[in-house]
Design a protein around this motif. Structure first.
Motif, short mmCIF file in Angstrom:
data_model
loop_
_atom_site.label_atom_id
_atom_site.label_comp_id
_atom_site.label_asym_id
_atom_site.label_seq_id
_atom_site.Cartn_x
_atom_site.Cartn_y
_atom_site.Cartn_z
N MET A 173 0.83 -1.21 0.00
CA MET A 173 0.00 0.00 0.00
C MET A 173 0.86 1.25 0.00
O MET A 173 0.51 2.25 -0.64
CB MET A 173 -0.94 -0.01 1.21
CG MET A 173 -2.08 -1.00 1.10
SD MET A 173 -3.17 -0.94 2.55
CE MET A 173 -4.53 -1.98 1.99
N ARG A 174 1.99 1.20 0.72
CA ARG A 174 2.90 2.36 0.71
C ARG A 174 3.55 2.52 -0.67
O ARG A 174 3.62 3.61 -1.22
CB ARG A 174 3.98 2.21 1.79
CG ARG A 174 3.47 2.32 3.21
CD ARG A 174 4.63 2.47 4.19
NE ARG A 174 5.52 1.32 4.18
CZ ARG A 174 5.38 0.26 4.99
NH1 ARG A 174 4.39 0.22 5.87
NH2 ARG A 174 6.23 -0.75 4.92
N ASP A 175 4.02 1.41 -1.22
CA ASP A 175 4.72 1.45 -2.51
C ASP A 175 3.80 1.88 -3.65
O ASP A 175 4.27 2.40 -4.67
CB ASP A 175 5.33 0.08 -2.83
CG ASP A 175 6.49 -0.26 -1.91
OD1 ASP A 175 7.02 0.65 -1.27
OD2 ASP A 175 6.85 -1.46 -1.84
N ASN A 176 2.50 1.64 -3.50
CA ASN A 176 1.56 1.95 -4.58
C ASN A 176 0.74 3.21 -4.31
O ASN A 176 -0.26 3.45 -4.99
CB ASN A 176 0.64 0.76 -4.82
CG ASN A 176 1.35 -0.39 -5.51
OD1 ASN A 176 1.45 -0.43 -6.74
ND2 ASN A 176 1.89 -1.32 -4.73
N GLY A 177 1.17 3.98 -3.31
CA GLY A 177 0.58 5.30 -3.12
C GLY A 177 -0.73 5.34 -2.37
O GLY A 177 -1.45 6.35 -2.42
N TYR A 178 -1.06 4.28 -1.63
CA TYR A 178 -2.31 4.28 -0.86
C TYR A 178 -2.08 4.73 0.60
O TYR A 178 -2.98 5.27 1.22
CB TYR A 178 -2.94 2.88 -0.86
CG TYR A 178 -3.38 2.45 -2.24
CD1 TYR A 178 -4.52 2.99 -2.82
CD2 TYR A 178 -2.65 1.51 -2.96
CE1 TYR A 178 -4.93 2.61 -4.10
CE2 TYR A 178 -3.04 1.12 -4.24
CZ TYR A 178 -4.17 1.67 -4.80
OH TYR A 178 -4.56 1.29 -6.05
N LEU A 179 -0.88 4.45 1.12
CA LEU A 179 -0.50 4.90 2.46
C LEU A 179 0.78 5.73 2.35
O LEU A 179 1.59 5.53 1.46
CB LEU A 179 -0.26 3.70 3.39
CG LEU A 179 -1.46 2.81 3.70
CD1 LEU A 179 -1.04 1.65 4.60
CD2 LEU A 179 -2.59 3.59 4.36
N ILE A 180 0.95 6.65 3.29
CA ILE A 180 2.11 7.55 3.27
C ILE A 180 3.38 6.77 3.59
O ILE A 180 3.47 6.07 4.60
CB ILE A 180 1.91 8.71 4.26
CG1 ILE A 180 0.75 9.60 3.77
CG2 ILE A 180 3.19 9.54 4.41
CD1 ILE A 180 0.37 10.70 4.73
N LYS A 181 4.36 6.92 2.71
CA LYS A 181 5.62 6.17 2.82
C LYS A 181 6.66 6.93 3.63
O LYS A 181 7.56 6.33 4.22
CB LYS A 181 6.15 5.89 1.41
CG LYS A 181 7.25 4.88 1.32
CD LYS A 181 7.56 4.58 -0.14
CE LYS A 181 8.58 3.46 -0.28
NZ LYS A 181 8.83 3.13 -1.71
N ARG A 182 6.52 8.25 3.66
CA ARG A 182 7.51 9.09 4.33
C ARG A 182 7.48 8.86 5.84
O ARG A 182 6.43 8.87 6.48
CB ARG A 182 7.19 10.56 4.03
CG ARG A 182 8.13 11.57 4.66
CD ARG A 182 7.66 13.00 4.39
NE ARG A 182 6.37 13.27 5.02
CZ ARG A 182 5.21 13.31 4.37
NH1 ARG A 182 5.16 13.10 3.06
NH2 ARG A 182 4.09 13.59 5.01
N GLY A 184 7.61 9.54 9.66
CA GLY A 184 7.19 10.70 10.44
C GLY A 184 5.86 10.44 11.10
O GLY A 184 5.39 9.29 11.18
N ALA A 185 5.22 11.49 11.58
CA ALA A 185 3.97 11.35 12.32
C ALA A 185 2.85 10.77 11.46
O ALA A 185 1.95 10.10 11.97
CB ALA A 185 3.54 12.70 12.88
N ASP A 186 2.91 11.00 10.14
CA ASP A 186 1.86 10.52 9.24
C ASP A 186 2.20 9.20 8.56
O ASP A 186 1.47 8.78 7.65
CB ASP A 186 1.57 11.58 8.17
CG ASP A 186 0.92 12.82 8.75
OD1 ASP A 186 0.20 12.68 9.75
OD2 ASP A 186 1.14 13.92 8.23
N TYR A 187 3.28 8.57 8.97
CA TYR A 187 3.69 7.29 8.37
C TYR A 187 2.55 6.27 8.47
O TYR A 187 1.94 6.10 9.52
CB TYR A 187 4.93 6.77 9.10
CG TYR A 187 5.48 5.47 8.57
CD1 TYR A 187 6.05 5.39 7.30
CD2 TYR A 187 5.45 4.31 9.35
CE1 TYR A 187 6.57 4.19 6.82
CE2 TYR A 187 5.98 3.12 8.88
CZ TYR A 187 6.53 3.06 7.61
OH TYR A 187 7.04 1.88 7.14
N ASN A 188 2.26 5.61 7.36
CA ASN A 188 1.20 4.60 7.26
C ASN A 188 -0.21 5.20 7.32
O ASN A 188 -1.19 4.46 7.42
CB ASN A 188 1.32 3.51 8.33
CG ASN A 188 2.21 2.37 7.88
OD1 ASN A 188 2.53 2.26 6.69
ND2 ASN A 188 2.58 1.50 8.80
N SER A 189 -0.32 6.53 7.27
CA SER A 189 -1.64 7.15 7.19
C SER A 189 -2.09 7.15 5.72
O SER A 189 -1.27 7.12 4.81
CB SER A 189 -1.59 8.60 7.70
OG SER A 189 -1.32 8.64 9.08
#
Length: 243
Positions: A173-182, A184-189
């Motif tokens: 999901m992170r690699d395909n732009g559905y969850l935030i990859k960066r 930080g506080a929003d990681y996996n959001s």
């Protein structure tokens, strides 16, 4: 000892109140024991437990209650010892197994005779003829207000023949732009794209850490539309690989 485990948000769960009653403990002691687990499993606490309130039948006041899935109960029950405690743990395992089996089969009765098995096979074949392209969820699920954890979505996808797990699904999901990859506080959001598509909702919870600081955690939960979207996306991908 009835209803040790219930279905809530498409998960097999039990409650701190039920655990207290079953193991003959004060509810406040069970709540304290769950709170003590927060420090050790801070990042995953929201995947194991979530808070709610209930109305006391006598004084009609609202009180705190904590629901927990199988893993959360297992962590909590590690501290319960003695022969009686072991007996109750075994009953809980049985209850979780039954409820999870009920959820997986959608509440359908397992056929006990050849006639029932043939009837079920015929019904399933009829449904498959109608389902084009292959779909796992009905339209009602796509518009459902019920949300599930990414880990539960991974189980559903794996149960339909696609080899994945919670960590791999989060990474995909992170690699395909559905969850935030960066980091930080929003990681996996959920990303803006995911929110605009209506694939996720965010559940916020807070707790006070050992330094007295209130920490807010955000847990992405997959909507009914998201469940339909991701399951069918993986099924189509899997079919192309097998072709």
């Amino acid at each position: 000892m009835n209803n040790l485990v219930i279905m809530k948000d498409q998960q097999a769960v039990t409650s701190s109140l039920q655990v207290a009653e079953t193991f003959n403990k004060n509810h406040r002691d069970v709540l304290r024991a769950v709170d003590d687990l927060k420090e050790g499993v801070a990042q995953n606490w929201a995947d194991l437990f979530y808070e709610d309130t209930y109305t006391h039948p006598q004084n009609k006041q609202q009180y705190r209650i904590i629901y927990m899935n199988r893993d959360g109960f297992t962590l909590l029950a590690m501290g319960f010892t003695g022969k009686k405690a072991m007996k109750f743990k075994l009953k809980y395992i049985e209850a979780f197994n039954k409820m999870e089996s009920h959820i997986k089969t959608g509440g359908f009765k397992v056929p006990s005779t050849m006639a029932e098995a043939l009837r079920l096979a015929a019904d399933q074949q009829e449904q498959l003829e109608v389902m084009k392209p292959k779909a796992i969820f009905a339209d009602s699920v796509a518009t459902s207000h019920t949300t599930i954890l990414v880990g539960d979505l991974a189980k559903i996808i794996k149960g339909n023949g696609v080899d994945t797990g919670t960590k791999r699904l989060f990474k995909w999901m992170r690699d395909n732009g559905y969850l935030i990859k960066r980091k930080g506080a929003d990681y996996n959001s959920p990303t803006q794209k995911s929110m605009e598509l209506g694939l996720f909702k965010i559940k916020e919870s807070s707790h006070v850490n050992s330094d007295g600081v209130t920490v807010v955690t955000k847990t992405p939960k997959v909507t009914g539309k998201g469940q339909n979207y991701f399951v069918n996306k993986f099924l189509l991908k899997n079919e192309r690989l097998e072709a």
